[in-house]
Motif scaffolding. Structure first.
Motif, short mmCIF file in Angstrom:
data_model
loop_
_atom_site.label_atom_id
_atom_site.label_comp_id
_atom_site.label_asym_id
_atom_site.label_seq_id
_atom_site.Cartn_x
_atom_site.Cartn_y
_atom_site.Cartn_z
N SER A 93 7.39 9.88 -8.96
CA SER A 93 6.20 11.12 -9.09
C SER A 93 5.05 10.56 -9.56
CB SER A 93 6.86 12.25 -10.18
OG SER A 93 5.86 13.10 -10.10
N LEU A 94 3.81 10.95 -8.55
CA LEU A 94 2.58 10.56 -8.75
C LEU A 94 1.53 11.88 -8.61
CD1 LEU A 94 0.42 8.22 -9.05
CD2 LEU A 94 0.51 8.02 -6.57
N THR A 110 4.01 4.33 -2.71
CA THR A 110 5.38 3.53 -2.65
C THR A 110 6.61 4.42 -1.86
OG1 THR A 110 5.83 4.67 -4.73
CG2 THR A 110 4.73 2.40 -4.77
N PRO A 111 7.28 3.62 -1.14
CA PRO A 111 8.31 4.04 -0.23
C PRO A 111 9.43 5.03 -1.29
CG PRO A 111 8.91 1.83 -0.77
CD PRO A 111 7.50 2.14 -1.05
N GLN A 112 9.57 4.79 -2.21
CA GLN A 112 10.77 5.53 -3.13
C GLN A 112 9.95 6.97 -3.59
OE1 GLN A 112 9.54 2.85 -4.22
NE2 GLN A 112 8.45 2.88 -6.21
N LEU A 113 8.65 7.16 -3.42
CA LEU A 113 8.14 8.27 -4.18
C LEU A 113 8.71 9.59 -3.46
CD1 LEU A 113 5.53 8.38 -5.92
CD2 LEU A 113 4.13 8.97 -4.19
N TYR A 114 8.83 10.42 -4.34
CA TYR A 114 9.58 11.96 -4.35
C TYR A 114 8.46 12.89 -4.38
CZ TYR A 114 13.05 15.56 -4.67
OH TYR A 114 13.87 16.70 -4.31
N LEU A 134 9.71 11.53 0.57
CA LEU A 134 8.97 12.67 -0.06
C LEU A 134 9.12 13.90 0.18
CD1 LEU A 134 6.17 12.51 -1.61
CD2 LEU A 134 4.95 13.08 0.32
N ARG A 135 9.51 14.55 -0.85
CA ARG A 135 10.02 15.90 -0.80
C ARG A 135 9.14 17.13 -1.42
NH1 ARG A 135 12.48 13.48 2.07
NH2 ARG A 135 14.70 13.31 2.31
#
Length: 296
Positions: A93-94, A110-114, A134-135
């Protein structure tokens, strides 16, 4: 002769001694050890001056970051000049608050950012593609993701500060077909920048369950058009200024039964500019909400 010993618990020490002791600990140790210990420590560790040094910290332990320029200058830029987001390998989370345009233009997510949130920021075009995982997304306007409209995203939760009805129907529902939650702060024709109306009836938000619009600056007929694209909506919150058509109980009853049959929760607040000759008309419209359909 035996000696007497007195046991002193650390948590009973005065604040002055505790604050001196904290100087020998890192901020991570302080919060890990004393956060939620009791109300006194909760308040103390949040009011004393703390110096955060990220360099010895393992970046992989961070799963969320909130960076803000609110009431400060260039803090986000300073942080990103020392650390790359790629170092935070578990960042999910950013949140960026009042970020400068030029910083965001070169920001690589970043690729794992949700979850990604742009709060109180200018209308900015994101240059780098949004991540596949991303969701959850919060953006100023749909212009921020205009570059990616040719793609299809897996976003399920979106918050938009301002946009138009045309943008929602033509761009958003096409780009984000998996949406289950949509929050729009200001929906107005003023924010429109689309011109193609030929595809306006193609896209429906078939997964959308909850819709919140804090300022709906359209007429009832426009909401009717929107409702036709929300076949499975269950929760609707609608606020804004209006004309008398927006508080017509008969129109709403027909719309809810014909186009929004799955709706379980409907909360609405409309501001109307009252006129002296509206007394009977307004009272009659209010009375029409006092039947079994609305009260049952």
């Amino acid at each position: 002769m035996s000696e007497a010993y007195t046991t002193m618990k650390f948590e009973l020490l005065p604040n002055e001694i505790l604050m001196e002791s904290f100087e020998f600990l890192s901020i991570f140790d302080i919060f890990y050890s004393f956060d939620k210990l009791n109300n006194r420590f909760n308040q103390l560790i949040r009011t004393i001056p703390l110096h955060l040094n990220f360099k010895p910290a393992r970046k992989s332990t961070f799963d969320r970051l909130l960076l803000s320029n609110k009431e400060t200058c260039h803090k986000i830029e300073t942080f990103l000049s020392h650390f790359s987001l790629d170092q935070f390998s578990h960042l999910h989370s950013l949140t960026l608050i009042q970020v400068e345009d030029y910083i965001l233009s070169k920001l690589h997510l970043t690729p794992q950012l949700y979850s990604f949130h742009l709060i109180d920021s200018n209308d900015i075009n994101l240059v780098y593609p949004l991540t596949f995982d991303l969701r959850i997304l919060s953006i100023p306007t749909l212009r921020s993701i205009e570059t990616f409209f040719s793609q299809t995203s897996s976003i399920t939760n979106m918050t938009i500060s301002a946009c138009s009805l045309g943008q929602v129907l033509q761009q958003l529902f096409k780009y984000a077909p998996m949406l289950t939650y949509l929050n729009i702060h200001y929906l107005s024709e003023y924010n429109n920048w689309t011109t193609n109306s030929s595809t306006i009836d193609i896209y429906k938000a078939v997964h959308l369950k909850e819709l919140i619009i804090f300022n709906f600056d359209y007429k009832f007929e426009h909401f009717q058009k929107l409702a036709k694209h929300l076949p499975r909506l269950t929760n609707l919150k609608l606020y804004g200024n209006c004309d008398l058509d927006m508080i017509d109980a008969n129109q709403w009853e027909h719309l809810l039964t014909s186009s929004l049959s799955h709706l379980d929760i409907f909360k609405f607040t409309f501001n109307y500019m009252y006129k002296n000759n509206d007394d009977n008309n307004i009272q009659d419209k209010f009375n029409r909400f006092q039947n079994d359909f609305w009260l049952g």
